[in-house]
Motif scaffolding. Structure first.
Motif, short mmCIF file in Angstrom:
data_model
loop_
_atom_site.label_atom_id
_atom_site.label_comp_id
_atom_site.label_asym_id
_atom_site.label_seq_id
_atom_site.Cartn_x
_atom_site.Cartn_y
_atom_site.Cartn_z
N ALA A 11 4.96 -1.30 -7.99
CA ALA A 11 5.52 -0.06 -7.46
C ALA A 11 7.03 -0.06 -7.68
N LYS B 102 0.83 -1.21 0.00
CA LYS B 102 0.00 0.00 0.00
C LYS B 102 0.86 1.26 0.00
N SER C 62 3.83 0.01 8.33
CA SER C 62 3.18 1.25 8.75
C SER C 62 2.58 1.08 10.13
N GLY D 119 -1.86 -2.33 7.48
CA GLY D 119 -2.39 -3.65 7.19
C GLY D 119 -2.34 -4.63 8.35
N ALA E 74 4.04 1.60 -0.64
CA ALA E 74 4.90 1.71 -1.83
C ALA E 74 4.11 2.24 -3.02
N1 LIG Z 1 8.88 -6.45 -5.91
C1 LIG Z 1 8.03 -5.57 -5.40
N2 LIG Z 1 8.09 -5.28 -4.10
C2 LIG Z 1 7.20 -4.39 -3.60
C3 LIG Z 1 6.23 -3.77 -4.43
N3 LIG Z 1 5.47 -2.96 -3.66
C4 LIG Z 1 5.96 -3.05 -2.40
N4 LIG Z 1 6.99 -3.91 -2.37
C5 LIG Z 1 7.78 -4.27 -1.17
O1 LIG Z 1 6.90 -4.93 -0.25
C6 LIG Z 1 7.22 -4.55 1.08
C7 LIG Z 1 5.99 -3.99 1.77
O2 LIG Z 1 5.58 -2.81 1.11
P1 LIG Z 1 4.75 -1.67 1.87
O3 LIG Z 1 4.37 -0.68 0.85
O4 LIG Z 1 5.45 -1.18 3.07
O5 LIG Z 1 3.49 -2.53 2.34
P2 LIG Z 1 2.20 -1.99 3.10
O6 LIG Z 1 1.01 -2.63 2.49
O7 LIG Z 1 2.18 -0.52 3.18
O8 LIG Z 1 2.42 -2.61 4.54
P3 LIG Z 1 1.70 -2.16 5.93
O9 LIG Z 1 1.56 -0.68 5.90
O10 LIG Z 1 2.58 -2.61 7.03
O11 LIG Z 1 0.38 -2.84 5.94
C8 LIG Z 1 8.37 -3.55 0.97
O12 LIG Z 1 9.57 -4.23 1.19
C9 LIG Z 1 8.28 -3.05 -0.45
O13 LIG Z 1 9.52 -2.65 -0.96
C10 LIG Z 1 6.21 -4.11 -5.81
O14 LIG Z 1 5.38 -3.64 -6.60
N5 LIG Z 1 7.13 -5.02 -6.24
#
Ligand SMILES: Nc1nc2c(ncn2[C@@H]2O[C@H](COP(=O)(O)OP(=O)(O)OP(=O)(O)O)[C@@H](O)[C@H]2O)c(=O)[nH]1
Ligand SMILES: [Mg+2]
Length: 504
Positions: free
Chosen positions: A147, A20, A44, A67, A22
């Protein structure tokens, strides 16, 4: 404030680590994981905010939620002010428990419109996750993206723009109302003092406004405002607002509190009658009820036909028409939600006349509200005077005293409750009908109904006629009649008889 320029807010949703934050960063350039702990843990732990400029020029506020399953409460606090959603599902993981739970929260909040982004499509084929998402959120556009590589991110923005064009901003229809802002963050800024943020639910806010901070019921003043991170003189319903408050220290304000203009008649609520969609196997019992940026444990009592009484163990700040989310306590899960019908109900069972009234409210039929005007006036007075905090038990006691009859009670009669009278007035429970005379709002409503019926049947009503009808003294009948005049239910003729002011 309509069409292209209406203020709309987008909220993310989705399982932990699905990407999310990212994706919000790829869309907006803002990293909402700004805290050191968030950087260290890669997760987060606070709501994030970012402005999003869509390709067609529309500005949208983004709320990035969390999340982790322990943070669903904060997710609800963030999602409560949004107009549409961005559900994020990782291609390599598919639909997971908080994907489902966040979808249930969005449904409970009545947020149907949005976009599903299948992220991390650089890691795995998006097909399986997309099929699962289509089942979970039928009819919602699904876009694959990454992302990391940036592929598909522009398509996500374009899809968001299409939905943004269609959503009815939450401020629409409520703009005319008095200002209400449920606080989702409170912090201090060096040199400025206490700042709170939230989505303005209704009305407008302006620099210099005096507002009530609830539930403390303290008067605070708007020193300055920011809308979407820009200084502003005025903020409108639907916008994300940061308010610099004078007259309050940070320790006296927190997420879950609310700012309300006096006329908003927002007050703490202990017992709520609501229409809830909880699934068939729900029979009541102890639950967590989330409203706006606050949550409280409650007992649910089924009234039948989707109507429920919510008996709260701690107060909420709900108004009629607001959404509630209902979660189970153990194991925590979202059971459903619905709409507040009566935010200040009395404890009652399945009495037919009570159910009939709730069904009318559910159909959206307006209630005759003879006490609205004086209650609002009393509220502004009480708020300015810094009325004492509401205490549920004392309120119940005093409300019972006040409800004892249709006869107004003198202040002396209310000795046990006297200290709480300002709070009762502020809550709209007690109505001042004359010097040192107070009545329960329900009693006043009954009197108004009887007077209406008599005028309809007999053409007019006299003081003696009302006195006999209520079996009360001349003094009380006089006060009640004058109250009906003041609240514009009746109009006084030159010969002192009263007729109806407006057709009802
Ligand atoms: N390969 C890849 N990795 C990704 C992508 N998007 C996010 N990530 C990785 O996935 C992990 C989690 O990404 P976040 O964006 O922090 O996830 P989130 O949904 O915000 O997580 P919470 O806020 O804790 O719920 C990080 O290490 C990112 O770098 C993507 O499109 N491709
Ligand atoms: Mg995140």
């Amino acid at each position: 404030m309509s069409g292209k320029h209406a203020a709309v807010t987008l909220g993310t949703a989705g399982h932990i680590d699905h990407g999310k934050t990212a994706l919000v960063r790829a869309l907006t350039g803002v990293d909402t994981d700004r805290l050191p702990q968030e950087k260290a843990r890669g997760m987060s732990i606070e709501l994030g905010f970012a402005p999003l400029l869509l390709p067609g020029g529309r500005r949208v506020s983004v709320i990035d939620v969390l999340g982790h399953e322990r943070f669903v409460r904060m997710m609800v606090a963030g999602a409560t002010g949004i107009d549409f959603h961005l559900m994020v599902v990782a291609a390599d993981d598919g639909v997971m428990p908080q994907t489902r739970e966040h979808a249930a929260v969005l449904a409970a909040l009545g947020i149907q419109q949005g976009v599903v982004a299948i992220t991390k499509s650089d890691r795995a084929s998006p097909d399986r996750a997309a099929a699962q998402a289509a089942e979970l959120l039928p009819g919602v556009e699904i876009v694959a993206c990454s992302a990391r590589t940036g592929e598909g991110v522009a398509a996500v923005a374009a899809a968001l723009e299409r939905v943004a064009e269609q959503v009815a901003p939450r401020g629409e229809g409520r703009r005319a109302g008095a200002a209400v802002l449920h606080i989702d963050r409170a912090f201090t800024i060096r040199g400025a003092g206490t700042v709170v943020t939230g989505t303005l639910w209704s009305g407008t806010l302006a620099t210099g406004d005096t507002l009530a901070l609830l539930p403390a019921q303290r008067a605070v003043r708007v020193r300055s405002l920011q809308v979407h991170d820009q200084p502003a003189e005025r903020a409108h319903a639907g916008q994300r607002v940061a308010v610099n408050l004078a007259g309050i220290a940070l320790r006296d304000v927190a997420r879950g509190d609310a700012l309300a203009a006096p006329a908003a008649e927002l007050a703490t609520t202990q017992v709520i009658d609501a229409a809830l969609d909880l699934g068939d196997d729900q029979h009541g019992g102890r639950v967590m009820v989330h409203h706006a940026t606050r949550a409280a444990p409650a007992q649910l009592a089924a009234l039948g036909g989707g109507l429920w009484q919510v008996r709260l163990e701690a107060p909420l700040l709900a108004a009629a028409g607001d959404r509630l989310v209902v979660r189970s306590v153990a194991p925590p899960d979202t059971l459903g939600g619905g709409t507040v019908l009566d935010p200040r109900a009395r404890r009652h069972g399945r009495r037919p006349e009570v159910l009939a009234r709730l069904q009318r409210l559910r159909r959206g039929e307006p209630e005759p509200s003879p006490v609205a005007a004086p209650a609002a006036a009393a509220l502004s007075g009480a708020a300015a005077a810094g009325a004492p905090a509401l205490e549920p038990d004392a309120i119940e006691l005093a409300a019972r005293l006040l409800a004892a009859g249709h006869e107004p009670l003198s202040r002396a009669d209310l000795e046990a409750a006297a200290a709480h009278l300002p709070a009762l007035i502020q809550a709209g429970v007690a109505v001042r009908i004359g010097r040192d005379l107070y009545a329960h709002r329900d009693a006043v409503a009954v009197v108004a109904e009887r007077a209406r019926a008599i005028i309809t049947e007999e053409g007019a009503i006299t003081l003696a006629r009302l006195r006999d009808e209520l079996g009360t003294s001349r003094k009380y009948a006089q006060a009640l009649l004058e109250h009906l005049d003041q609240t514009r239910i009746t109009r006084r003729l030159p010969d002192d008889r009263r007729v109806l002011r407006r057709r009802s």
